[in-house]
Scaffold this active site. Structure first.
Site: not given
Length: 1482
Positions: A1461-1463, A55
């Site tokens: 930052t989530c990925a 997300t």
């Protein structure tokens, strides 16, 4: 060729899966998709995506999982059952009405298409038809309608003059086959396939050709034979290079479908396609290459009996391309099953083709296979994402290929085998190179604790290699790998098959290279192992094993004899090894090579062994010398030990056999522990009187071992490790063919379970008059309940006295304990793994809601009973025996029976041993005094200086059960534990010895008290063999999902955790603390990476909760979060007030901010000085970063601020525990000493050295002066001691004007009785004790208790005790070393316009290399949300750190990089120079 604007010829790079647009197949709402959607609606499920790891803050607001859900509700919630039925009825009515309407439309369109002759009207009708077909369901069509529609569409598909009509007609055929699969037969009947193939062989329009491929792929699923006969394979492959990657996948999928039904002799079109398929193996698209590999594997399977066709496959380059795919650094990575299939393909080719056999040798296949097996051998030191048993299956395939490449002709063998052997005889250099590559790695696998069938495969390959070798080239390799020691260890194993092959190897080596191996066979114990085999009577040999360990891929093998054969027929599944084979072979070897004349001529070989035996006898005799003769003891021990070490480090090496057989290990363990290592310690017992003596002996021994650095200790550790590997025989218990089923277990609580039950008959012991008979029939027993629970269940049923109300209440309260699904020391805190993926076909699949209910029931009952049963007498009232032997009540029924069976069975077993019926006798248990086994009497030494070390050494001793299981390894384990403890307490032991020497006058200056020794690296204590065994055990689905692990597993992990690597301990920890669903859940967003493939997330099935945090009040937010969700088994994800975005990145940032907030000096939590205030550019200016790490400051309980401090420590404990449970990384630098407190270890004055080195140095000197004064006062006649100086560096203690206050904390009341006194020589010892007490004991006790209580709210802190301080820091805070620049390229993904050689990427990597540590932390914080990497470093980051090209304005020099930052996704503008990049990032 006309393009028609449908195709770009260049290869377009595809975005990641979560950002990729749908292809043409995805755009069409197919029947399956529609049906599944409707079915999901009928079932009332909300199909929102619960995977929040990807997300991002830019997620579409239309996504139901973003923002629409309430923060306090679980993700992916289901509709209530009350609404299910009405909703289903409404949907059914809607569906019926829709189907009726679609039927009318289809009939009308068919009529129009049949009657219209105008092309434009036909095209309009076809367009409408495709639209209707794309949304209708199977109910909208009938067989008659499908037949008519097929005929019409096929006719229009042959419309030569209008390409659009052809396109839409073929698209209609595609949709028709998809929505109504039965229509495929009508499509084939109307000769659609030849028409489509013709369009592909003479391409005029690219979009028409693409649609033809789509149609053929649909048709080939149901009619592969018709497609094969029509020449579809060459049709779809002829011009495959003209299509995009997605269409190429469709084309190859068609070939895959056709290859499912190949005839035994494939027609020429199949073989004609092989060159094209081999060429496609060079492509980079993983999905495409895997499909091609599957095709070629199936083709090879069909022609495996035809050497000519196999040769033809080889001539097309199949061998070259396949071996390229095995390269671990290949650009194209394969999934594990396909990778194993490629290895199997090479084996099939080599088996039937001499050309393939020669080609593989010429390509140096041994090097590739060595790399693969090496990866398996080191699998215990890296995280693994392999499916259960996948890694073992891979090695199994490799070993089958190795054995196939080593042909041994026998009488009657075919010409093919003779040709292969002749080739190797003509090319001895190729065989020598193959042996040089394979022998060392296979011997290493044997040493590392490989499974039985892997060991058997390695031994079989070694046997063949030694037989084929005609020169002495392999002798040096075998000697360097110490094959003699390996064979000696193998011969002591219990499996009949491996012993036979080991004897065959020994016989071949002695026949061919007698002079090279005879001496080593004697020294390493091969001769003695053979003699031991002959001690058994001929008829008493172990029966041939009826099983093998683990799952063998694609075939069920009943015996090891067939596990490495190319084909297995039902008629050849009997064992080929006779029961007396071991006896015959051993007799022949002894008579031929080890006659009396050999030992008469080689008497010198036994001198080392005899000398060590004499020294061990002297060491045992030393135990009889009176303890009062202290000096005589010390001098004699020095002499004996120096002789032993001279032997161990001498020119003539001491073999493992000589070292263990001499008795030195047992004698040394007995002397150092004064015989206590085999005894029980009880408080107040006579054994406790000798504990100070034991401490002194270990202190002296420490000084001896580290007198020349760590060299001597390393030699001893290595000898002990080799001995342990040789002697241990801990069993591995693997489950076989366990099917999911619901079974009823009558004992102990009458409920259904989803795993096999045991059938047990409980019989009253003979002569037992106080109990009644239970039942003469067999009853079903839950195998994973404790015998204590069985005791509680049976006692009211067999007790002759009436059950009073108190006993009834006790029985009712404890009845639920039978559902405990964990082993001896494991308490499964998590829920059962109802969502666990088990890929192995033979793995047990324990899924379903039943287990969730069971585990919830277990957790609740444990919590209730833990509080209600305190102080009650719950000792067993019944004693259970199996075949006359007492069963351990602390084990589960499964473990107790298994432990009993293993004493006489093979070292590796499976659950089939428990499938029979068991008769257990019961009798009244004797009332015994309270036992203190394995408990160190903490109050027995009165603050003795040795107490922390001896407490560590004896508090978790191996139980007597372990000693009975493996008596030969018991002394070795104790000595290893002693050495590890000495290494851990090295500073304390050496420093204390120097203080005593100073007190006795043997040291004159205070400067001589400095300790300058280095501990042995922790890795030297890790046993690779035991670690690999535990890895194998943890791969077993039944053991993991039920926590039904063998007892030795938990015994060793509890008492000797240093034997195992950090990685396997982490898996054990997650199993024990959180339950089976998080065994493979790596810290943070991490999972593991395959050696050849991209990482695959293996996370637990914990529900997720969102939490709204405030940056300005981060600690208050943390307190509220822990209050709401800290004790729940949910993964928390953070979003910030008035900010967009949630998921992994913000959550990691939250834990980082909380970590820094706890470092605020204003909180008063930690010791500090001026140098501790960081004020660094990358840190908050108010953060405490002491050089030695954070350690609690002392507080008086009367201070007004003290309650607030305790609250903060309790919150800190809860935050740490929750971070561990959720797999988050913290950024808080605790000191080594604080980690010891977390682990529950006792601190002493010497631990202050790791908190405040200057204070520690002063305290040690004051302790030395106090010790000297005490020695002088106790020995008035000692002239040397009387002359010793008692001043502190030339100044009397009284002149130092020291007050009884704590340095740096004058408000702390140090000692009330001395509050107004000055420090003098008389009270110096009390002053030092008071400072130590305030610094590491009473002054911080309440804070530590608060921390532990907060931690225990999430899960028991005792689960952390298996780690040492450094490992615990890694577990909590990730890796210290951020970037290993030599490995960066291996673990960063480049995409969307960038490769590893792109100039902006090279500039960025150079900048990262030049960054200091704080700049690297800042970069990580920017990209991932956390300034530290998880355990395992960059390789463990998942998703991988991905760098892509950022497309922005025309002036990229001024663009800034951005991240998700989530990925872990960095969008880097194409900066023209390194200077620009450096300026931007700095």
């Amino acid at each position: 060729m006309e393009n028609r604007g449908q195709k770009r010829m260049e290869v377009v790079e595809e975005p990641p899966a979560d950002k990729r647009a749908c292809n043409s197949q995805d755009l069409k709402p197919s029947t399956s998709a529609t049906s599944s959607s409707l079915q999901a609606q009928r079932n009332g499920h909300d199909n929102t995506d619960a995977d929040m790891d990807t997300t991002s803050s830019s997620a579409s607001p239309s996504n139901p999982s973003d923002g629409e859900e309430d923060s306090d509700h679980d993700y992916g919630s289901c509709d209530s059952d009350d609404d299910a039925d009405p909703r289903r009825r409404v949907l059914q009515r809607v569906q019926r009405g829709r189907s009726s309407g679609d039927q009318q439309k289809l009939k009308s369109l068919m009529s129009r298409l049949s009657e219209e002759s105008d092309a434009s009207l036909q095209l309009t009708a076809l367009t409408e038809l495709c639209e209707v077909l794309s949304f209708c369901t199977e109910d909208s069509l009938s067989t008659v309608m499908a037949d008519v529609l097929s005929r019409v569409l096929v006719k229009l598909a042959k419309h030569e003059s209008n390409a659009d009509i052809m396109l839409f007609a073929i698209r209609g055929i595609t949709y028709l086959c998809d929505v109504y699969p039965r229509s495929v037969a009508f499509v084939v009947k109307h000769e659609t396939i030849p028409a489509l193939c013709q369009r592909l062989l003479t391409i005029e329009y690219l979009d028409v050709a693409e649609q033809c491929l789509q149609a053929l792929e649909k048709i080939s699923r149901d009619q592969p034979v018709a497609c094969l006969n029509a020449g579809a394979i060459m049709a779809v492959l002829s011009y495959i290079d003209f299509f995009s990657t997605s269409i190429q996948r469709v084309a190859v999928s068609t070939v895959v479908n056709i290859c499912r039904k190949l005839p035994s002799e494939p027609p020429s079109p199949v073989m004609d396609a092989v060159p094209v398929l081999c060429n496609l193996l060079q492509y980079e698209d993983r999905q495409l290459v895997e499909s091609v590999a599957i095709c070629l594997t199936r083709i090879a399977d069909q022609v495996s009996q035809s050497p000519a066709m196999l040769d033809q496959l080889c001539r097309h380059g199949l061998i070259h391309q396949s071996t390229h795919l095995l390269n671990l650094n290949s650009r194209t990575t394969l999934s594990q099953p396909v990778y194993n299939g490629v290895i199997g393909l090479l084996r099939k080719l080599s088996s039937g083709s001499t050309l393939a056999f020669r080609t593989l040798y010429e390509l140096n296949i041994g090097y590739r296979l060595k790399e693969i097996i090496s990866t398996y051998d080191t699998s215990h030191s890296v995280s693994s994402t392999q499916p259960i048993n996948a890694c073992s299956n891979q090695v199994h395939e490799v070993l089958k290929l190795v054995i196939e490449l080593l042909p041994l002709t026998a009488v009657g063998d075919n010409q093919l085998a003779l040709e292969k052997e002749s080739f190797l005889l003509d090319q001895p250099n190729l065989l020598q190179q193959f042996g040089a590559d394979m022998l060392p790695v296979m011997i290493q696998v044997l040493k590392s604790g490989a499974s039985v069938y892997v060991s058997y495969g390695c031994l079989s390959a070694i046997h063949k290699l030694t037989c084929l070798s005609k020169s002495g080239d392999l002798v040096e390799i075998l000697n360097n790998a110490n094959i003699s020691s390996v064979l000696a260890g193998i011969l002591s194993r219990k499996d009949h098959h491996v012993v036979v092959v080991a004897l065959q190897i020994a016989e071949v080596l002695l026949e061919k290279y007698r002079d090279a191996f005879l001496n080593s066979f004697i020294k390493e114990g091969v001769f003695f192992a053979i003699a031991a085999l002959l001690n058994y009577d001929k008829g008493q040999q172990n029966p041939v094993s009826g099983f093998i360990q683990g799952s063998v891929p694609k075939e069920i093998v009943k015996c090891l004899c067939q596990s490495f054969e190319g084909s297995i027929s039902s008629s050849s599944q009997t064992c080929k090894v006779e029961n007396d084979s071991v006896y015959i072979l051993a007799t022949r070897i002894k008579e031929s090579f080890f006659g009396p004349e050999v030992f008469n001529s080689q008497k010198g070989l036994m001198d080392v062994l005899q000398n060590l035996k004499n020294l061990s006898v002297e060491l045992n005799d030393l135990m009889t010398v009176p303890i009062d003769a202290h000096v005589q003891h010390g001098e004699k021990f020095f002499s004996i030990w120096n002789q032993i070490m001279d032997r161990l480090k001498g020119r003539e090496s001491v073999s493992t056999f000589e070292f263990t057989e001499s008795g030195v290990v047992k004698a040394l363990a007995n002397y150092l522990s004064n015989g206590l290592y085999e005894r029980k310690l009880s408080k107040g017992g006579p054994e406790c009187d000798s504990l100070p003596l034991v401490g002194n002996r270990f202190e002296v021994f420490t000084r001896l071992l580290w007198s020349d650095g760590e060299a001597t200790s390393s030699v001893l550790i290595q000898k002990l490790q080799n001995s342990l590997s040789s002697l241990e025989n801990y069993p591995i218990i693997l489950s076989q063919v366990l099917k999911q089923r619901s079974l009823f277990a009558a004992v102990p609580n009458e409920r259904c379970i989803s795993y096999p039950v045991l059938r047990v008959r409980f019989v009253k012991a003979e002569g037992e008059a106080c109990l009644r008979d239970y039942s003469q029939d067999f009853v079903t027993v839950d195998p994973l309940c404790y015998l204590d629970a069985v005791d509680q269940f049976m006692w009211p049923k067999v007790n002759l006295k009436p059950l009073d109300s108190v006993e009834a209440k006790d029985h009712q309260a404890i009845e639920c304990q039978s559902s405990q699904l964990h082993s001896t020391s494991i308490s499964c805190q998590g829920e059962s793994s109802s969502h666990m993926e088990i890929d192995s076909p033979n793995a047990s699949q324990l899924q379903g809601s039943q287990e969730e209910e069971d585990q919830d029931h277990l957790t609740d009952s444990l919590e209730e009973n833990s509080s209600s049963s305190e102080g009650e007498d719950v000792r067993p009232r019944l004693l259970f025996r199996l075949e006359g032997l007492e069963l351990d009540p602390s084990l589960t029924v499964y473990q107790a029976i298994l432990l009993h069976k293993l004493k006489s069975e093979n070292e590796t077993t499976n659950d089939s041993k428990l499938s029979g019926h068991h008769t257990i006798t019961y009798e009244r248990a004797p009332r015994l005094a309270e036992s203190h086994e394995n408990l160190f009497p903490l109050g027995s030494m009165d603050d003795d200086e040795y107490h922390p070390f001896l407490s560590y050494l004896f508090a978790h001793r191996l139980g007597l059960r372990h000693k009975g299981t493996s008596p030969s390894a018991y002394a070795i384990l104790f000595l290893l534990k002693s050495l590890e403890g000495m290494n851990r307490f090295l500073f304390q032991l050496i420093c204390h010895e120097k203080i005593n020497a100073f007190g006795e006058g043997r040291l004159e200056s205070l400067d001589d008290l400095r300790v300058q020794v280095r501990p042995v690296p922790y890795a030297e204590f890790v046993s690779s063999k035991l670690t690999e065994k535990l890895e194998q055990q943890l791969r077993d689905s039944f053991a993991v999902s039920t926590c039904g692990l063998p007892p030795w597993f938990t015994d060793l992990m509890e008492s000797c955790p240093f034997l195992f690597s950090f990685e396997v301990k982490s898996k054990y920890f997650r199993l024990a603390a959180f339950g089976p669903q998080q065994v493979h859940h790596q810290p943070q967003h991490l999972s593991n990476s395959n050696a050849r493939g991209e990482g695959r997330s293996i996370t637990g099935s914990l529900p997720r909760k969102k939490f709204l945090a405030c940056r300005e009040k981060i600690l208050e937010s943390a307190a509220k979060m822990m209050e709401l969700h800290g004790t729940q088994k949910v993964a928390i994800e953070v979003e910030y007030s008035e900010e967009v975005g949630t998921g992994l990145g913000p959550t990691l940032e939250f834990y980082t901010l909380v970590s820094r907030a706890f470092q605020n000096p204003d909180l008063g939590l930690w010791r500090s000085d001026r140098s501790s205030l960081a004020g660094k550019p990358m840190e908050d200016p108010g953060s405490l970063v002491p050089p030695t790490g954070l350690f609690p400051r002392p507080w008086s309980a009367t201070s007004a601020a003290f309650p607030g401090v305790l609250q903060k420590f309790a919150l800190l404990g809860t935050v740490l525990a929750k971070a561990l449970q959720d797999g988050r990384v913290l950024d808080i630098p605790f000191s080594k000493t604080f980690y010891k407190l977390i682990l529950g270890q006792e601190l002493s004055s010497f631990d202050i050295h790791f908190v405040d080195p200057e204070l520690s140095k002063t305290l040690v000197e004051l302790q030395a002066l106090a010790r000297r004064r005490k020695v002088i006062s106790e020995s008035q006649c000692d002239v040397r001691a009387a002359k010793c100086d008692l001043s502190f560096r030339g100044t009397k203690i009284e002149d130092l004007c020291l007050e009884f206050t704590l340095p740096g904390y004058t408000d702390y009341v140090l000692a009330p009785q001395f509050a107004n006194d000055m420090v003098t020589m008389d009270n110096l010892e009390e002053y030092v004790k008071a400072i130590v007490n305030a610094t590491v004991r009473n002054g911080i006790q309440k804070q530590v208790e608060a921390f532990r209580s907060g931690f225990n709210k999430v899960f028991p802190i005792e689960h952390l005790k298996i780690f040492n301080e450094e490992e615990l820091e890694t577990l909590l805070c990730g890796e210290r070393d951020l970037f290993n620049m030599n490995e960066v390229l291996d673990h960063i993904k480049f995409d969307h316009g960038y490769t590893s050689s792109s100039p902006p990427v090279e500039n960025l990597l150079e900048i990262l290399h030049e960054f200091d540590k704080e700049q690297q932390r800042a970069f990580l914080q920017f990209v991932t949300g956390c300034p530290r990497l998880p355990p395992g470093g960059l390789a463990s980051l998942n998703p991988k750190l991905t760098i892509v090209r950022k497309h922005g304005s025309d002036s990229s020099e001024t663009d800034l990089p951005s991240v998700m930052t989530c990925a872990n996704y960095l969008k880097l503008p194409p900066y023209s120079s390194k200077v620009t990049s450096l300026f931007i990032f700095v």
